[in-house]
Scaffold this motif. Sequence first.
Motif, short mmCIF file in Angstrom:
data_model
loop_
_atom_site.label_atom_id
_atom_site.label_comp_id
_atom_site.label_asym_id
_atom_site.label_seq_id
_atom_site.Cartn_x
_atom_site.Cartn_y
_atom_site.Cartn_z
N UNK A 15 8.37 -3.05 -6.60
CA UNK A 15 8.78 -2.31 -7.69
C UNK A 15 7.38 -2.13 -8.60
N UNK A 16 7.37 -0.92 -9.22
CA UNK A 16 6.30 -0.23 -9.95
C UNK A 16 6.94 0.41 -11.29
N UNK A 17 6.08 0.30 -12.02
CA UNK A 17 6.47 1.19 -13.51
C UNK A 17 5.30 2.24 -13.49
N UNK A 18 6.03 3.52 -13.75
CA UNK A 18 5.10 4.37 -13.78
C UNK A 18 5.08 5.30 -15.12
N UNK A 19 4.27 6.00 -15.56
CA UNK A 19 4.28 7.13 -16.64
C UNK A 19 4.09 8.55 -16.18
N UNK A 20 5.06 9.40 -16.63
CA UNK A 20 4.79 10.82 -16.25
C UNK A 20 4.73 11.58 -17.45
N UNK A 21 3.71 11.97 -17.86
CA UNK A 21 3.71 12.99 -19.21
C UNK A 21 4.72 13.87 -19.20
N UNK A 22 4.95 14.54 -18.29
CA UNK A 22 5.95 15.79 -18.36
C UNK A 22 7.30 15.34 -18.43
N UNK A 23 7.63 14.06 -18.29
CA UNK A 23 8.94 13.38 -18.95
C UNK A 23 9.97 13.60 -17.82
N UNK A 24 9.43 13.43 -16.55
CA UNK A 24 10.21 13.47 -15.33
C UNK A 24 10.21 12.13 -14.52
N UNK A 25 9.87 11.02 -15.02
CA UNK A 25 9.51 9.83 -14.59
C UNK A 25 10.31 9.36 -13.53
N UNK A 26 11.68 9.22 -13.78
CA UNK A 26 12.82 8.94 -12.87
C UNK A 26 12.87 9.66 -11.66
N UNK A 27 13.07 10.97 -11.66
CA UNK A 27 13.24 12.09 -10.74
C UNK A 27 12.06 12.14 -9.81
N UNK A 28 10.87 11.94 -10.41
CA UNK A 28 9.74 11.88 -9.48
C UNK A 28 9.61 10.61 -8.72
N UNK A 29 10.12 9.24 -9.17
CA UNK A 29 10.14 8.00 -8.53
C UNK A 29 11.06 8.38 -7.50
N UNK A 30 12.31 9.01 -7.56
CA UNK A 30 13.06 9.16 -6.80
C UNK A 30 12.63 10.18 -5.55
N UNK A 33 0.83 -1.37 -0.10
CA UNK A 33 0.10 -0.03 0.25
C UNK A 33 0.76 1.27 -0.13
N UNK A 34 1.83 1.43 1.04
CA UNK A 34 2.78 2.40 0.67
C UNK A 34 3.42 2.59 -0.56
N UNK A 35 4.09 1.61 -0.96
CA UNK A 35 4.55 1.63 -2.59
C UNK A 35 3.62 2.09 -3.31
N UNK A 36 2.41 1.70 -3.59
CA UNK A 36 1.48 2.25 -4.46
C UNK A 36 1.34 3.51 -4.33
N UNK A 37 1.09 4.13 -3.01
CA UNK A 37 0.58 5.33 -2.57
C UNK A 37 1.86 6.48 -3.25
N UNK A 38 2.94 5.95 -3.00
CA UNK A 38 4.25 6.87 -3.28
C UNK A 38 4.47 6.58 -4.70
N UNK A 39 4.28 5.74 -5.52
CA UNK A 39 4.17 5.50 -6.86
C UNK A 39 3.04 6.32 -7.61
N UNK A 40 1.77 6.32 -7.05
CA UNK A 40 0.94 7.20 -7.49
C UNK A 40 1.28 8.75 -7.50
N UNK A 41 2.02 9.10 -6.44
CA UNK A 41 2.28 10.55 -6.26
C UNK A 41 3.39 10.67 -7.42
N UNK A 42 4.13 9.97 -8.05
CA UNK A 42 5.11 10.17 -8.85
C UNK A 42 4.57 10.03 -10.31
N UNK A 43 3.40 9.58 -10.49
CA UNK A 43 2.86 9.45 -11.78
C UNK A 43 1.83 8.26 -11.99
N UNK A 44 1.48 8.08 -13.17
CA UNK A 44 0.35 7.30 -13.34
C UNK A 44 1.01 5.78 -13.34
N UNK A 45 0.37 5.05 -12.70
CA UNK A 45 0.91 3.54 -12.49
C UNK A 45 0.77 2.78 -13.72
N UNK A 46 1.64 2.42 -14.38
CA UNK A 46 1.38 1.51 -15.67
C UNK A 46 1.53 0.22 -15.67
#
Length: 103
Positions: A70-85, A49-62
């Motif tokens: 481990x979660x793969x996300x999509x960030x339309x702004x192009x900052x997916x890696x920075x937002x995950x970290x 639940x904590x992982x999904x909440x954090x990943x959801x804040x970073x972008x759209x969970x793909x």
Amino acid sequence: MTRTVRETLLTIALCGGIGVFSAAVLLGASRSPDPTEAAGVFPPWWSRQAVLAAAGQAGVIRDLGAVPFIVVIRDPAGQAQARLQAAGALFSVGPAGSFACGS
């Protein structure tokens, strides 16, 4: 040079070579041709639940990885890696490197 010294130097060289190779693979996998997607590796001791909440804040969970942190996300702004970290991921890799995540 004695055999023991030679074996020690060979062992050190082999370990160093493995370390350099591993670092090169990790760096290559982390470079993303598409900066809008990335796989984040969160702390293994976090709940799903904590992982999904954090990943959801970073972008759209793909996609979800084979392990719960481990979660793969999509960030339309192009900052997916920075937002995950920023969301707490230990590190992130581009989609090309996520094959190891089981996603």
